[in-house]
Design a protein around this motif. Structure first.
Motif, short mmCIF file in Angstrom:
data_model
loop_
_atom_site.label_atom_id
_atom_site.label_comp_id
_atom_site.label_asym_id
_atom_site.label_seq_id
_atom_site.Cartn_x
_atom_site.Cartn_y
_atom_site.Cartn_z
N ARG A 1 -45.69 17.96 -60.78
CA ARG A 1 -45.58 17.92 -59.31
C ARG A 1 -44.65 19.03 -58.83
O ARG A 1 -44.91 19.68 -57.81
CB ARG A 1 -45.05 16.56 -58.86
CG ARG A 1 -44.93 16.43 -57.32
CD ARG A 1 -46.29 16.45 -56.69
NE ARG A 1 -46.24 16.47 -55.23
CZ ARG A 1 -46.37 17.57 -54.50
NH1 ARG A 1 -46.52 18.76 -55.09
NH2 ARG A 1 -46.34 17.51 -53.18
N THR B 1 -44.69 11.78 -56.84
CA THR B 1 -45.82 12.59 -57.32
C THR B 1 -47.01 12.49 -56.38
O THR B 1 -47.92 13.31 -56.44
CB THR B 1 -46.25 12.15 -58.74
OG1 THR B 1 -46.48 10.74 -58.76
CG2 THR B 1 -45.19 12.52 -59.76
N VAL C 1 -43.79 14.43 -63.22
CA VAL C 1 -42.84 14.97 -62.22
C VAL C 1 -42.70 16.48 -62.37
O VAL C 1 -42.67 17.21 -61.37
CB VAL C 1 -41.48 14.26 -62.34
CG1 VAL C 1 -40.46 14.90 -61.40
CG2 VAL C 1 -41.63 12.77 -62.02
#
Length: 392
Positions: A306, A268, A303
């Motif tokens: 990201r 990330t 995640v």
């Protein structure tokens, strides 16, 4: 139903996580339009080796666009049209170097066979590396490459043997994996290791790990992960994901969580690798899935976010949809959730990717104008006549 069964019996969803020139799946209508424009301009003033290579590369991508749209029939027809064009051009010009461009459409025909479940028929399309190594003749549909032709073809394309060995290993493994027979997959890794050069062993080990995990043999998979020895950061992430998957299957939750949350903290904060963005996005998707399996929703959301940010720079429509849906599911009351839902609905409504359209119950957009225009442009380029000058 299959995914639920796997999760209940402790195994996990796994696939190849290493890099091998994956394509980002950008909007198909834009991609098709760019390829059409390129094909319409190439070869208008005649042909030379450079023009042939450029046109062939455009046709290969055109077939990929059509396959992604779900039009496998048109993709196959375009590959065959390309092979016939190259055979005719080689015959009429006497320049056999153009037959080097026949390799990719021949491989693509094999990949299309895999997609339609014709596994055994696909395998000869992936074994050209042995022909190059042994200087054996090969027939790629209408294109005939005699034994003595391989040396000048390799001289013109020095990386051709490496490319063909990667195809030899990866595409045969993927074909066997699609068959769903773990024993067959594992026996194929033995044969591939005997035939292929050491540079491909990372892919063979990964195929073995995937087969072991899919068959519930996670302890054996962990031993294979320990032997992998990846040489790049991307490779390290790939095999760490497999280690996490194996630990998750074995219900070694503490170890799996420690590895997964540590990896989440790393990715990330990492930049998207400029040379392999598509692989990085696939790795993010797998990590988010594993974190959800491990009961770590906050890390999984990070995640997914990201992945969404990465897609704004390196768009991959099917993966962008995965990240949007994951974020909405994990944080439905988030301040940005309404924006995520709107982006998801826009993508579902506009995307031409067959796998995206299936999620809203829509058929493949086979008659979309951009796709029809691409077929016309590719077929027109393959029938374009003009003088041929062998010089580059």
């Amino acid at each position: 139903m299959d995914r639920t069964r796997r999760q209940q019996d402790g195994t996990v969803n796994v696939d190849f996580m290493t890099d091998c020139e994956r394509q980002l799946r950008t909007p198909l209508d834009v991609w098709a339009g760019d390829l059409s424009s390129g094909l319409e301009s190439i070869g208008r003033d005649g042909w030379n080796r450079s023009h042939v290579k450029s046109a062939a590369a455009h046709m290969n991508l055109a077939a990929l666009v059509l396959a992604n749209a779900g039009d496998l029939g048109s993709a196959e027809r375009l590959c065959r049209t390309q092979l016939a064009w190259l055979a005719r051009l080689a015959s009429e010009s006497g320049d056999v170097s153009v037959l080097g461009s026949a390799v990719q459409p021949w491989i693509n025909l094999g990949r299309l066979r895999v997609l339609t479940g014709r596994i055994e028929e696909s395998l000869p399309h992936f074994r050209l590396a042995e022909h190059v190594r042994d200087r054996e003749p090969a027939r790629l549909g209408p294109c005939r490459i005699h034994a003595e032709m391989w040396q000048p073809l390799v001289a013109a394309e020095p990386d051709l043997p490496e490319v063909l060995w990667n195809v030899f290993v990866l595409d045969q493994l993927k074909a066997h994996l699609r068959s769903g027979d773990p024993d067959r997959i594992l026996s194929s890794t033995v044969a591939l290791r005997e035939a292929a050069p050491p540079e491909t062993y990372q892919y063979i080990v990964e195929g073995e790990i995937i087969a072991l995990l899919r068959s519930g043999r996670a302890e054996d998979a962990l031993q294979s992960v320990a032997r992998a020895g990846p040489a790049t950061t991307s490779g390290e992430i790939a095999f760490l994901l497999h280690r996490i998957a194996a630990a998750t299957s074995l219900r070694r939750s503490e170890d799996a969580r420690r590895l997964a949350t540590g990896l989440a903290a790393f990715v990330t904060q990492s930049d998207v690798p400029s040379d392999e963005p598509a692989t990085f996005l696939r790795q993010l998707k797998q990590l988010a899935y594993l974190l959800e399996r491990l009961g770590e929703p906050h890390y999984a959301l990070a995640v997914h976010l990201r992945g969404m940010r990465a897609c704004h720079e390196h768009m991959d429509e099917p993966l962008f949809l995965d990240f949007l849906e994951g974020a909405v599911q994990l944080a439905p009351e988030h301040a940005s959730a309404s924006q995520w839902r709107a982006a998801r609905e826009d993508l579902l409504a506009s995307s031409l990717y067959a796998e995206v359209r299936r999620r809203r119950g829509a058929a493949a957009a086979l008659d979309h104008p951009s796709l029809r225009a691409l077929i016309v442009s590719a077929e027109a380029a393959a029938t374009r006549v003009g003088p041929y000058v062998p010089a580059v």
